[in-house]
Design an enzyme around this catalytic site. Structure first.
Site, short mmCIF file in Angstrom:
data_model
loop_
_atom_site.label_atom_id
_atom_site.label_comp_id
_atom_site.label_asym_id
_atom_site.label_seq_id
_atom_site.Cartn_x
_atom_site.Cartn_y
_atom_site.Cartn_z
N GLY A 1 58.00 36.99 63.87
CA GLY A 1 59.06 37.94 64.16
C GLY A 1 58.62 39.40 64.12
O GLY A 1 59.46 40.30 64.00
N GLY B 1 51.71 39.65 60.12
CA GLY B 1 52.14 38.28 59.91
C GLY B 1 51.43 37.36 60.88
O GLY B 1 50.81 37.81 61.84
N GLU C 1 51.09 44.92 68.63
CA GLU C 1 49.77 44.29 68.70
C GLU C 1 48.68 45.23 68.17
O GLU C 1 47.64 45.44 68.79
CB GLU C 1 49.45 43.85 70.14
CG GLU C 1 50.46 42.89 70.73
CD GLU C 1 50.48 41.52 70.05
OE1 GLU C 1 49.54 41.20 69.30
OE2 GLU C 1 51.46 40.78 70.26
N CYS D 1 54.19 27.49 57.83
CA CYS D 1 53.22 26.66 58.54
C CYS D 1 53.92 25.67 59.46
O CYS D 1 54.96 25.10 59.11
CB CYS D 1 52.35 25.92 57.52
SG CYS D 1 51.17 24.75 58.26
#
Length: 200
Positions: A14, A9, A90, A148
């Site tokens: 989140g 995402g 990550e 956005c």
């Protein structure tokens, strides 16, 4: 059969909160999880832990570098504990070879591996190496949606501003956050506002 998952995402969608909730579910069932985090993630001065803006508690994580063979690392851990799941924070910072190694862990050890990360870098048209490899090797690809910053469209890009100026070229690894008075700030945006960002 276990699967390799890629849950991606834009910034502030989140992803880390999702990872921590999954970890908590396993821990509450007294099942062992291993959380891995590339050592490139230096936000907030974190070392050896995963923390989210949305959740108060953090979880310990094993820091990994580009040269670490994850297949061997997991095999060594399995000599000590039984692992119910592997969670990767990550994951865009993994190398292509490390993603392949995680796929082999899934197939050979039947352990689910859930990778969380960005798909797109802030660079114009560029995917992260780890993300591109996950798009290729993952059994299941899931988008964690966000909106956005400047409209109601889905955020699919990460706009980087340095001292207020949008950046479209530079190093792949730039550490910043989505809030605060930092000189380096990322913003989750749609394609239109990535290409035509409002003034900061």
């Amino acid at each position: 059969m276990a699967k390799l998952y890629f849950r991606y995402g834009a910034m502030n969608s989140g992803k880390t909160a999702n990872l921590l909730m999954v970890a908590d579910n396993y821990i509450n069932q007294e099942k062992n999880v291993i959380i891995l985090k590339p050592d490139k993630d230096t936000r907030w001065g974190m070392a050896g832990e995963v923390k989210s803006r949305a959740i108060v508690t953090s979880q310990p994580a094993a820091l990994i570098n580009d040269s670490l063979n994850l297949q061997k690392f997991i095999a060594e851990q399995l000599e000590v504990i039984k692992i119910a799941a592997i969670l990767v924070e990550e994951a865009q910072f993994l190398t292509k070879e490390q993603v392949r190694q995680l796929a082999m862990v899934v197939d050979e050890k039947n352990i689910p591996v859930l990778c969380y990360g960005l798909r797109c870098s802030y660079l114009d048209g560029e995917l992260f190496e780890g993300s591109a490899a996950l798009m290729y090797w993952a059994d299941t690809i899931e988008e964690i949606k966000n909106v956005c910053q400047y409209c109601t469209s889905k955020a699919t890009k990460n706009l980087l501003r340095i001292n207020g100026t949008p950046q479209y070229s530079g190093s792949f690894v730039v550490m910043g956050d989505v809030s605060g008075d930092n000189e380096v700030v990322f913003t989750p945006v749609c394609r239109r506002h990535y290409l035509n960002p409002p003034k900061a």
